[in-house]
Design a protein around this motif. Sequence first.
Motif, PDB file in Angstrom:
ATOM      1  N   THR A 194     -11.247 -12.100   8.359  1.00 27.83           N
ATOM      2  CA  THR A 194     -12.413 -11.510   7.697  1.00 27.83           C
ATOM      3  C   THR A 194     -12.056 -11.088   6.285  1.00 27.83           C
ATOM      4  N   LEU A 195     -12.875 -11.543   5.318  1.00 22.68           N
ATOM      5  CA  LEU A 195     -12.752 -11.120   3.926  1.00 22.68           C
ATOM      6  C   LEU A 195     -13.885 -10.139   3.626  1.00 22.68           C
ATOM      7  N   ALA A 196     -13.550  -8.996   2.993  1.00 21.74           N
ATOM      8  CA  ALA A 196     -14.576  -7.978   2.734  1.00 21.74           C
ATOM      9  C   ALA A 196     -14.284  -7.281   1.419  1.00 21.74           C
ATOM     10  N   ALA A 197     -15.354  -6.807   0.775  1.00 18.75           N
ATOM     11  CA  ALA A 197     -15.241  -6.037  -0.470  1.00 18.75           C
ATOM     12  C   ALA A 197     -16.296  -4.947  -0.448  1.00 18.75           C
ATOM     13  N   ARG A 198     -15.882  -3.734  -0.809  1.00 17.17           N
ATOM     14  CA  ARG A 198     -16.832  -2.615  -0.872  1.00 17.17           C
ATOM     15  C   ARG A 198     -16.376  -1.647  -1.964  1.00 17.17           C
ATOM     16  N   ARG A 199     -17.336  -0.912  -2.472  1.00 14.18           N
ATOM     17  CA  ARG A 199     -17.029   0.072  -3.502  1.00 14.18           C
ATOM     18  C   ARG A 199     -16.961   1.456  -2.863  1.00 14.18           C
TER      19      ARG A 199
ATOM     20  N   LEU B 273     -12.469  -1.848  -3.057  1.00 12.42           N
ATOM     21  CA  LEU B 273     -11.492  -2.161  -2.020  1.00 12.42           C
ATOM     22  C   LEU B 273     -11.765  -3.548  -1.480  1.00 12.42           C
ATOM     23  N   VAL B 274     -10.784  -4.440  -1.609  1.00 12.07           N
ATOM     24  CA  VAL B 274     -10.875  -5.817  -1.124  1.00 12.07           C
ATOM     25  C   VAL B 274      -9.885  -5.954   0.020  1.00 12.07           C
ATOM     26  N   SER B 275     -10.347  -6.372   1.186  1.00 14.56           N
ATOM     27  CA  SER B 275      -9.477  -6.465   2.354  1.00 14.56           C
ATOM     28  C   SER B 275      -9.522  -7.869   2.944  1.00 14.56           C
ATOM     29  N   VAL B 276      -8.366  -8.296   3.432  1.00 12.64           N
ATOM     30  CA  VAL B 276      -8.227  -9.554   4.173  1.00 12.64           C
ATOM     31  C   VAL B 276      -7.620  -9.170   5.513  1.00 12.64           C
ATOM     32  N   ALA B 277      -8.412  -9.282   6.592  1.00 13.79           N
ATOM     33  CA  ALA B 277      -7.975  -8.851   7.919  1.00 13.79           C
ATOM     34  C   ALA B 277      -7.943 -10.049   8.852  1.00 13.79           C
ATOM     35  N   ASP B 278      -6.929 -10.074   9.733  1.00 18.11           N
ATOM     36  CA  ASP B 278      -6.836 -11.137  10.735  1.00 18.11           C
ATOM     37  C   ASP B 278      -6.476 -10.519  12.066  1.00 18.11           C
ATOM     38  N   SER B 279      -6.746 -11.240  13.124  1.00 18.04           N
ATOM     39  CA  SER B 279      -6.408 -10.798  14.486  1.00 18.04           C
ATOM     40  C   SER B 279      -5.244 -11.609  15.015  1.00 18.04           C
ATOM     41  N   GLY B 280      -4.284 -11.937  14.129  1.00 19.21           N
ATOM     42  CA  GLY B 280      -3.137 -12.756  14.507  1.00 19.21           C
ATOM     43  C   GLY B 280      -2.047 -11.962  15.182  1.00 19.21           C
TER      44      GLY B 280
ATOM     45  N   VAL C   1       1.694  -5.230  15.870  1.00 20.20           N
ATOM     46  CA  VAL C   1       2.153  -6.464  16.517  1.00 20.20           C
ATOM     47  C   VAL C   1       1.227  -6.794  17.684  1.00 20.20           C
ATOM     48  N   GLY C   2       0.748  -8.044  17.684  1.00 19.48           N
ATOM     49  CA  GLY C   2      -0.140  -8.518  18.740  1.00 19.48           C
ATOM     50  C   GLY C   2      -1.601  -8.225  18.492  1.00 19.48           C
ATOM     51  N   GLN C   3      -1.942  -7.450  17.461  1.00 18.15           N
ATOM     52  CA  GLN C   3      -3.343  -7.112  17.208  1.00 18.15           C
ATOM     53  C   GLN C   3      -3.838  -7.611  15.855  1.00 18.15           C
ATOM     54  N   GLY C   4      -2.943  -7.809  14.904  1.00 14.59           N
ATOM     55  CA  GLY C   4      -3.380  -8.345  13.617  1.00 14.59           C
ATOM     56  C   GLY C   4      -2.903  -7.539  12.431  1.00 14.59           C
ATOM     57  N   THR C   5      -3.296  -8.006  11.258  1.00  9.65           N
ATOM     58  CA  THR C   5      -2.848  -7.416   9.998  1.00  9.65           C
ATOM     59  C   THR C   5      -4.054  -7.279   9.062  1.00  9.65           C
ATOM     60  N   THR C   6      -4.057  -6.182   8.287  1.00  6.46           N
ATOM     61  CA  THR C   6      -5.074  -5.967   7.254  1.00  6.46           C
ATOM     62  C   THR C   6      -4.384  -5.647   5.959  1.00  6.46           C
ATOM     63  N   VAL C   7      -4.626  -6.437   4.926  1.00  4.43           N
ATOM     64  CA  VAL C   7      -4.088  -6.187   3.591  1.00  4.43           C
ATOM     65  C   VAL C   7      -5.260  -5.736   2.717  1.00  4.43           C
ATOM     66  N   THR C   8      -5.106  -4.585   2.060  1.00  6.03           N
ATOM     67  CA  THR C   8      -6.180  -3.994   1.257  1.00  6.03           C
ATOM     68  C   THR C   8      -5.736  -3.900  -0.205  1.00  6.03           C
ATOM     69  N   LEU C   9      -6.567  -4.463  -1.085  1.00  4.96           N
ATOM     70  CA  LEU C   9      -6.315  -4.380  -2.520  1.00  4.96           C
ATOM     71  C   LEU C   9      -7.266  -3.334  -3.102  1.00  4.96           C
ATOM     72  N   SER C  10      -6.719  -2.358  -3.812  1.00  6.42           N
ATOM     73  CA  SER C  10      -7.543  -1.308  -4.429  1.00  6.42           C
ATOM     74  C   SER C  10      -7.562  -1.530  -5.951  1.00  6.42           C
ATOM     75  N   LEU C  11      -8.768  -1.689  -6.507  1.00  8.34           N
ATOM     76  CA  LEU C  11      -8.924  -2.003  -7.921  1.00  8.34           C
ATOM     77  C   LEU C  11      -9.866  -0.988  -8.587  1.00  8.34           C
ATOM     78  N   PRO C  12      -9.692  -0.744  -9.885  1.00 16.27           N
ATOM     79  CA  PRO C  12     -10.645   0.121 -10.581  1.00 16.27           C
ATOM     80  C   PRO C  12     -12.011  -0.565 -10.658  1.00 16.27           C
ATOM     81  N   ALA C  13     -13.049   0.203 -10.313  1.00 18.12           N
ATOM     82  CA  ALA C  13     -14.400  -0.351 -10.377  1.00 18.12           C
ATOM     83  C   ALA C  13     -14.885  -0.389 -11.815  1.00 18.12           C
ATOM     84  N   ALA C  14     -15.797  -1.303 -12.076  1.00 15.97           N
ATOM     85  CA  ALA C  14     -16.358  -1.419 -13.416  1.00 15.97           C
ATOM     86  C   ALA C  14     -17.320  -0.267 -13.659  1.00 15.97           C
TER      87      ALA C  14
END
Length: 500
Positions: free
Chosen positions: A414-419, A425-432, A487-500
């Motif tokens: 899942t790719l997601a972005a929210r302010r 905050l931009v996140s890339v989450a997987d259930s790997g 482990v066994g449930q997945g990973t979420t990487v979150t990028l935090s950026l300054p909003a415009a």
Amino acid sequence: MTVRFKIALTIFVTGLFTAVGVVATVLFAFERFEHESTYYRASAFLDRVVQQHGDLFELQQRHPQEFVELLRSLVLLEPDTQLYLLANDGTVLASSGQARLAPGFKVALGPVRQAIGDEPMPYVMGDDPERMDADAVIAARPLRRALIRNDEPMAGYLYLVCHKAALPEGRLAALRSSFALPALGLIIVLVALGTGLAAWISGVVVRPLRQLSQAVAAVAREGLDAGAPGAARIELPAASRDEFGQLGLGFRSMLDALRRQWEALRRLDHFRREGVSNLSHDLRSPLTATTACLETLGQRFAADPARTEDRQLLDVALRNTRDAARLVQSLGDLAQLDEPKFALRRELFDVAELLGDIALRFAPRAAALGVTLTAEPQGAGPARAALDVELFERAVANLADNALKSCAAGAVVTLAARRVDDRVLVSVADSGRGIAAPDLPHLFDRFYQSRHSVAPATGQGGRGLGLAIVKRIVELHGGSVAVHSTVGQGTTVTLSLPAA
């Protein structure tokens, strides 16, 4: 409160307390001297009276009124004193004063016994029958009857009370001129001396410390390039033999050593980046040519069944060559991103739209792997940020690529972005399969690979540069990266950026 003010205040208060202590000591000594001189004068007076009148008890018994007049005549030349005749138990039998005492009035015998004792006393404080609310300097002498009785060795006491009289105007003025004014002058001199000493000490102590603080602030503000042409000049304490001079000399030596080491590291880093960039550039052409040759041979061997084993060996060589080409490309890109003069080409962009494009780009590959890849719809408000679109798209694509490599069939990416407030905050989450806890702190280190399993950060066949490039791109945008994984449930990487 500054150090300079603390030092000045300490010296000022010390001087003030010292002056007050001196004055209090002088006053105490003056009062003690007054008491001692009064006591010695009173004792000498009583000695003369006892020697001249040895029959005081007989006189008091035979002529009580004439005895009172005698006592008053004795103290005519002793102002501010009262003379009393006491019985053995302290009862006042006669007095030279005008005050009428109650019948049977007694004074404390403890001070009387001290006054007549064998041990010499500096002075004795006792009861004043006329002023029982305050102690007075007293003197006493034992009296015996002219006819000594065997059962009465001592008949009573002659008791002298010295009142503490108020000073007359003349003596008060003399006291002010001889003591009060000098004491006031002493206080003023001590306070002025303390103030001057505080100003001098604070200047001596605080000035070098302020110079060192400014030097440290300049180094923190400008880095170790401070002092170079065009940079602010760093002022350090002058070299001297005192502690501050030695501290300034040590700081100057340390700063020079750090600058030399920094310059050496900068030259080494420049050589490293230039070497990596040149090596990457030089290796791209032969690797590209090798890949093309191997692909051509693969096409030729594909039509010849006798070349099946050769085609398998060719596939291994082609796969390794492509991996090497990607590694060389990543090394060159990372060296370029590390360049101090590297600048982003920013433009205002809606991150949610960018994530939708990336999801469409990886959709065929996800479908082939049996993985569901989705981009969450935009939230309540647009997640807009000033981005270098090409670089940021590459960072999210690296994360999506790693997520697909860590997932088996049936997993979800899942790719997601929210302010959130002033951040996007931009996140890339997987259930790997997730990432082991010992690997998480080192996930963004260059060339790091998990010893337990192949981490999603690097991917199958990776060399630990994927997330390093992601981190560098996000840092160039003024953001940060965080990873949460089980482990066994997945990973979420979150990028935090300054909003415009």
